[in-house]
Design an enzyme around this catalytic site. Sequence first.
Site, PDB file in Angstrom:
ATOM      1  CG  ASP A 119     -28.306  -2.611 -29.265  1.00  0.00           C
ATOM      2  OD1 ASP A 119     -27.566  -3.497 -29.740  1.00  0.00           O
ATOM      3  OD2 ASP A 119     -27.874  -1.608 -28.663  1.00  0.00           O
ATOM      4  CB  SER A 135       4.004 -23.726 -35.662  1.00  0.00           C
ATOM      5  OG  SER A 135       5.106 -24.560 -35.877  1.00  0.00           O
ATOM      6  CE  LYS A 167       3.700 -15.534 -36.408  1.00  0.00           C
ATOM      7  NZ  LYS A 167       3.079 -15.582 -35.085  1.00  0.00           N
ATOM      8  CB  CYS A 210      13.407  21.297  -6.252  1.00  0.00           C
ATOM      9  SG  CYS A 210      13.814  19.613  -6.764  1.00  0.00           S
TER      10      CYS A 210
END
Length: 681
Positions: free
Chosen positions: A33, A78, A117, A442
Amino acid sequence: MKQRLAKIKEQIHFHNYRYYVLNEPLIADAQYDELMRELQQLEAAHPDWIVPDSPTQRVGAAPVSAFETVAHSRPMLSLGNVFDQDELFAFDKRVADLLRAEGVLQNQAVAYNAEYKFDGVAVSLRYEHGRLVRGATRGDGVTGEDITSNVRTIASIPLRLQGEPELWPEILEVRGEVLMHRADFEKLNQAQVQRGDKVFVNPRNAAAGSLRQLDPRITAQRPLRFFAYGWGEIRLAGAATLTEPFDTQSAMLDWLRGLGFPVDEHRQVLQGAAALMAFYEQTEQTRAELPYEIDGVVYKVNRLAHQELLGYVARAPRFAVAHKFPAQEMTTTLLGIDVQVGRTGAITPVARLEPVFVGGVTVTNATLHNEDEIRRKDVRVGDTVVVRRAGDVIPEVVAPILDLRPDHTTPFIFPELCPVCGSTIERPIDEAIARCTGGLVCAAQRKQSLEHAVSRKALDVDGLGTKLIEQLVDSGRVKNLADLFELTQLELATYPRMGTKSAGNVVLALQAAKTPSLARFIYALGIRHVGEATAKALAEHLTSLERLVRANEDELLQIDDVGPVVAAEIVNFFAEAHNREVLTQLNTVGVAPQEPEDFRQAQEHTALSGKAVVLTGTLPSLSRTDAQALIEKAGGRVTGSVSKKTDFVVAGSEAGSKLTKAQSLGVTILDEAQFLALLHA
Ligand code: IVH
């Protein structure tokens, strides 16, 4: 000054390469930086020195109203797909047969370059005399969109090539994938939520959306990355023609890496279909650990001359194929939303789905996480939703497809009452999770508390599964943990699908569970926030149940691992009259946690205490973890390799070198039956 500028740019350029391509940074982020800041200051003072390939020029140019179209100098193709082993072997056979017919292959297997891929967006990058001049999307493969200003903002795409300028090609088109790391994607989505902007469904959509921003300044803020896997037009400059190895796919990728492009470091040259299959399986095992998503692997015939001979069919090469993983995301219809009640009362909304095959299994239920998630995603019953199942992770509803939303849907209303016990559901202001306030009233919480108590890491009672616990609770026979220990074989045998024998086994297992270590007992109680490690710490420090029951918050806070929240939960738990009654009842039925000292003594009296045991091969009924747990429970320890110090080797089928070694050293060898007999001796 101008020299300093050139020097800094050179350094930044080099450190980018170390970081993005080699994954071996030489300086810290702060130092990087610092270099950038100095460059910015110099350029601010001398604006006429700014050139397009300066590292400062990644911040994003002015927005455009539409992308220009560009024609690709070579089409962007492709790939055909294979989905299983048979299709893969057929592909390899086709390739081998064609190459043999051409007379370029004899009996040997075909060599392939196997690559990941990447699941992102395909781009083409054009470099002229070493400088990035254009970036384009794939488009229809013949023409794409000019996204030069956007790709320039991607830090891992070099604006200028690496290495000796004399070796740069005059023209180089690099093809590859722009993607987003999963962690960056999560962070981006969180920021989107905070800003009230739309969230992205997955990293690929986020990458695509970011890359196709008309305002490059937005793209610049998105954490995009690039991997190179191919090329289009290449025109070499005189000398390089002779020196560069252009005969294989793998050498080409090495060359691209040397020129400054990140390439897949997992790529491998492999011979024949069986090796490809192994690569696929290995990759499928490890893909979840990758920082980015891949949707399969790609195999390319390695020899470029052979690639050329094989040529193309329609829009895809005959020399390469994608081997896809089963899709991890599919769409289906959301039939309903139910809520489930967890052990601590946590309410989880669950999507009931039209069955869909995703991630390799049929999914009918998926989690919706919590109320806020449903609201954030605006998921409604009747929607077509994207369902995701990655690896062993619980399937989840990712998002609805709003364009397919039917008329008259309504937002989901979160219930106010527990669907199981009717108690109110409460949600503390600063928590995401709503809870049933019914506690052990419960039935749902009761069942799950019992399941937790008998689980492997708690009291470890074999044969008491979900179904049986459900029946025991529903029939009213079992109300708490202590009730379990009063069950008789006769009684248990009356439950559906329970024979006399399995009922007997359950009773035996319960009998054996009456003397757990104190740590396991504490863990089994299911006190909120008291996991295995905390239970262990409590047992070590307080050494008796009595002391734990009487401990106040100050005492508890003395223990590492116990903070104010946990301390309060523990005190509340034992203050509850009902819980104290259960403890008394447990005592009456003979459940006696072994205090650490006693427990150690008990361990010292087994045949395995203090012994070193090696496990090898597959045992007929015990898994490796089970066998290890049994050994440790009996005070023994499991070691990895056989030596003179080994006391026992427990060997199953297909035991290999460890067994041979044990035989040669004269170490006692046990089969599973002998091992179990020794344990119970
Ligand atoms: S090669 C001539 N290699 O998959 C072959 N493609 O279905 C051209 N992809 O559009 C593609 N990783 O976006 C190739 N290692 C890889 C790849 C890869 C991802 C994408 C690419 C392409 C699509 C093909």
